[in-house]
Structures are given as C-alpha cells and as structure tokens.
Design a protein around this motif. Structure first.
Motif, mmCIF file in Angstrom:
data_model
loop_
_atom_site.group_PDB
_atom_site.id
_atom_site.type_symbol
_atom_site.label_atom_id
_atom_site.label_comp_id
_atom_site.label_asym_id
_atom_site.label_seq_id
_atom_site.Cartn_x
_atom_site.Cartn_y
_atom_site.Cartn_z
ATOM 1 N N LEU A 99 75.898 -70.456 -82.201
ATOM 2 C CA LEU A 99 75.286 -69.472 -82.208
ATOM 3 C C LEU A 99 75.631 -68.608 -81.273
ATOM 4 O O LEU A 99 75.175 -69.227 -79.915
ATOM 5 N N THR A 100 76.349 -67.412 -81.177
ATOM 6 C CA THR A 100 76.677 -66.619 -80.561
ATOM 7 C C THR A 100 76.286 -65.556 -79.687
ATOM 8 O O THR A 100 76.503 -65.003 -81.079
ATOM 9 N N LEU A 101 75.582 -64.439 -78.628
ATOM 10 C CA LEU A 101 74.860 -63.313 -79.203
ATOM 11 C C LEU A 101 75.802 -63.256 -78.054
ATOM 12 O O LEU A 101 75.356 -63.437 -76.746
ATOM 13 N N SER A 102 75.599 -61.561 -77.990
ATOM 14 C CA SER A 102 75.941 -60.253 -76.575
ATOM 15 C C SER A 102 74.714 -60.537 -76.275
ATOM 16 O O SER A 102 73.449 -61.157 -76.296
ATOM 17 N N VAL A 103 75.094 -60.525 -74.711
ATOM 18 C CA VAL A 103 73.763 -60.198 -73.271
ATOM 19 C C VAL A 103 73.054 -59.108 -74.245
ATOM 20 O O VAL A 103 71.497 -59.066 -74.026
ATOM 21 N N ARG A 104 73.647 -58.203 -74.687
ATOM 22 C CA ARG A 104 72.757 -56.778 -75.255
ATOM 23 C C ARG A 104 71.942 -56.813 -76.535
ATOM 24 O O ARG A 104 70.892 -56.825 -76.327
ATOM 25 N N ASP A 105 72.640 -58.070 -76.814
ATOM 26 C CA ASP A 105 72.187 -58.173 -78.551
ATOM 27 C C ASP A 105 70.624 -59.029 -77.862
ATOM 28 O O ASP A 105 69.846 -59.378 -78.430
ATOM 29 N N ALA A 106 70.584 -60.021 -76.986
ATOM 30 C CA ALA A 106 69.826 -60.916 -76.519
ATOM 31 C C ALA A 106 69.029 -59.914 -76.502
ATOM 32 O O ALA A 106 67.573 -59.673 -76.279
ATOM 33 N N CYS A 107 68.881 -58.808 -75.080
ATOM 34 C CA CYS A 107 68.261 -57.392 -74.237
ATOM 35 C C CYS A 107 67.354 -56.824 -75.597
ATOM 36 O O CYS A 107 65.738 -56.770 -75.450
ATOM 37 N N THR A 108 67.939 -57.069 -77.103
ATOM 38 C CA THR A 108 67.172 -56.463 -78.077
ATOM 39 C C THR A 108 66.134 -57.097 -78.689
ATOM 40 O O THR A 108 65.337 -56.763 -79.057
ATOM 41 N N LEU A 109 66.204 -58.661 -79.156
ATOM 42 C CA LEU A 109 65.844 -59.706 -79.300
ATOM 43 C C LEU A 109 64.702 -59.587 -79.061
ATOM 44 O O LEU A 109 63.675 -59.472 -79.299
ATOM 45 N N MET A 110 64.858 -59.572 -77.790
ATOM 46 C CA MET A 110 63.488 -60.059 -76.288
ATOM 47 C C MET A 110 62.376 -58.532 -76.456
ATOM 48 O O MET A 110 61.451 -59.216 -76.085
ATOM 49 N N VAL A 111 63.125 -57.720 -76.771
ATOM 50 C CA VAL A 111 62.409 -56.176 -76.953
ATOM 51 C C VAL A 111 61.569 -56.333 -78.308
ATOM 52 O O VAL A 111 60.189 -56.540 -78.030
ATOM 53 N N ALA A 112 62.235 -56.103 -79.039
ATOM 54 C CA ALA A 112 61.761 -55.575 -80.410
ATOM 55 C C ALA A 112 61.039 -56.790 -80.892
ATOM 56 O O ALA A 112 60.476 -56.483 -81.929
ATOM 57 N N LEU A 113 61.870 -57.654 -80.934
ATOM 58 C CA LEU A 113 60.845 -59.082 -81.544
ATOM 59 C C LEU A 113 60.074 -60.149 -80.534
ATOM 60 O O LEU A 113 59.270 -60.592 -80.928
ATOM 61 N N SER A 114 60.319 -59.755 -79.526
ATOM 62 C CA SER A 114 59.477 -60.253 -78.448
ATOM 63 C C SER A 114 60.032 -61.979 -78.182
ATOM 64 O O SER A 114 59.253 -62.766 -77.847
ATOM 65 N N ASP A 115 61.724 -61.869 -78.703
ATOM 66 C CA ASP A 115 62.032 -63.315 -78.845
ATOM 67 C C ASP A 115 62.130 -63.443 -77.681
ATOM 68 O O ASP A 115 63.083 -64.141 -76.616
#
Length: 285
Positions: A99-115
């Motif tokens: 799976l590829t995701l953007s840096v922006r989406d990784a930031c959102t996952l890191m915050v929203a779901l604490s991924d």
C-alpha cells in the motif's frame, strides 16, 4: 475583569487542581492558558513527563515545517511493508503490504488514530534527531523523541530510559500549542494545516470528555500502562480558546478502558481549566 477578581479565580482554580491531584493515585502535571486575554495556570508545569504518543505532535510539526521549507513533499508516497508494521494503536497493521500513502495521509493517521506504523514511516523519512533539533529551535529544551515506536534501540541516555518513547514538560507542550495558535510555527498556512490535522483526533475520552456542548478540540493524547496524557486547543462556542497540556503518570495498575483513572482526571481537570480560565458564559469583549 478586575485584577482582584482574576487573582481570586486563579487561586480557586489552583486549589481545585491541587485537591484533585491529592486524591489521585499517581502524579499530575499541567499547564494551560486562555489564548485571548492570557489567563493561565500551572501545576508542576516543568516536571519532565513520559510523552507516550503526545510526542507525535512534535513529529507532525517537524514534518510540516520540512514541507514548508521544500525539503519534503506532503504528497510524496510512502510504501507500507510487512516489516514496517508495529503493534498498538492504528489501522495500517491490518492493511496489505505494498500500500502507498502520502506523507500527508500518514500524518493524519498518526494523529487521528495514533497509528504507530504511520508514525514510524514518518520517522524513517525524517529521522529522530532532526525532530529534536527542531524542538530546540522552537524553544523546547526538554522535548525529545528517543526512538521509533516499539523500537528495540537504546534510549538517548540511561537517565532517559524511564521516559520510554519520549519526554517533555507541560509548559513546553503549552508553548508549542501557543505557537501554533499564533501562527508562529513556520507561517500561518503551516499552523492552519497542523491544527486541521489535530482536529481529526478521534480519541475523546480525555480533554474533550466533559467539555460544554459545542466545543471544538484540536489535540493529541498518549497512553502506556502507567501514563495518560492529553494536550490540545479547546475552542468554546463563544469564541474563547484555551490551550492545555495535562499529564498523568505513575498510576499503579494498567486499565485499558475509557474509564482509566488518568483519563477521568484529565477530563475533570480540562473542564475545571476551561471554566476557570474562559468562563463559558462570558463572551470576550
């Protein structure tokens, strides 16, 4: 508000916080500020605390500043591998490698779901020490990321081992929130984006839990067995905003439910702070 009234309110708020802390089986540290008129309160605000996932806020800030500086693209792709997946919070461990995701989406996952996996993908991209150097440049002397999440690598020092993933103080997290609110992390656009991502936060059992209806929250929490933390900016329906950083540690027994004693105390303290610093029934003049 007269100076006498302000002093009386501050004293009452500090006494109420101390009463909650005295009854709590653990340690509490707190810093908060109303962002329009500047009323503030501090309780052991310079105590060094384990961050748990609150350290993801400094990571977010560093990533967004790199993008502003042209050293990283927010649309740059990151590729998920099986070996990148780590336990704990998040969703990427359940998704397919490749799976590829953007840096922006990784930031959102890191915050929203604490991924945690998204966090490590970002750390792989930007490094550990540059995050810490960035915090020093922003005036945060103690805030330090030690390693990737669930990394087996050594701590920064033996004395820092007890803090785990990272260390900070409530006063330093309050400073970072104030800089974001004032548009002084890079530029106004960077701060707006950071706050937009913080506003995707899905964990609401801490600061937002007991707030008046209609409040907005932009923030990041963190949890390990003996620790519950939450930091962020609360905006009331009347327009007032309060930044706060609340840290609970040294709790004797792990409780992985919404009614963890630390989360309940954070919720109580957050409501007390909002009521004490920015009366919900008052409209700023």
């Amino acid at each position: 508000m007269s100076e006498r009234t302000a002093r009386r309110r501050h004293g009452a708020l500090l006494a109420a916080i101390d009463e909650v802390a005295t009854d709590f089986d653990g340690c509490i540290a707190l810093a908060a500020r109303e962002l329009t008129e500047g009323a503030s309160v501090a309780y052991h605000a310079d105590r060094k605390c384990p961050t748990a996932s609150v350290i993801k806020l400094p990571i977010l800030v560093h990533v967004l500043l790199l993008a502003r500086e042209g050293l990283l693209g927010l649309d740059e792709p990151l590729t998920l591998r099986d070996e990148d997946k780590v336990p704990g919070s998040g969703i990427l461990t359940r998704l397919t490698a490749g799976l590829t995701l953007s840096v922006r989406d990784a930031c959102t996952l890191m915050v929203a779901l604490s991924d945690n996996t998204a966090t490590n993908l970002l750390i792989d991209r930007v490094g550990v020490h540059p995050v810490n150097e960035r915090m020093r440049a922003l005036g945060l002397a103690e805030t330090t990321l030690h390693r990737k999440v669930f990394s087996q690598g050594p701590p920064v020092s033996a004395s820092n081992r007890r803090y785990g993933l990272g260390v900070t103080t409530p006063r330093e997290m309050l400073r970072l929130l104030r800089l974001l609110h004032e548009g002084r992390v890079g530029d106004a656009a960077t701060c707006t984006l950071a706050r937009k991502i913080l506003g995707t936060q899905q964990a609401t059992d801490g600061i937002p839990r007991m707030l008046p209806r209609g409040c907005a929250f932009e923030g990041k929490g963190g949890a390990v067995d003996a620790v519950r933390n939450d930091v962020g900016i609360v905006t009331l329906p009347n327009g007032r905003a309060v930044a706060m950083a609340i840290f609970c540690s040294r709790m004797p027994a792990p409780v992985w439910t919404a009614d963890n004693p630390g989360l309940l105390v954070i919720a109580r303290l957050a409501r007390m702070v909002v009521d004490g610093l920015a009366r919900a029934d008052e409209v700023p003049g």
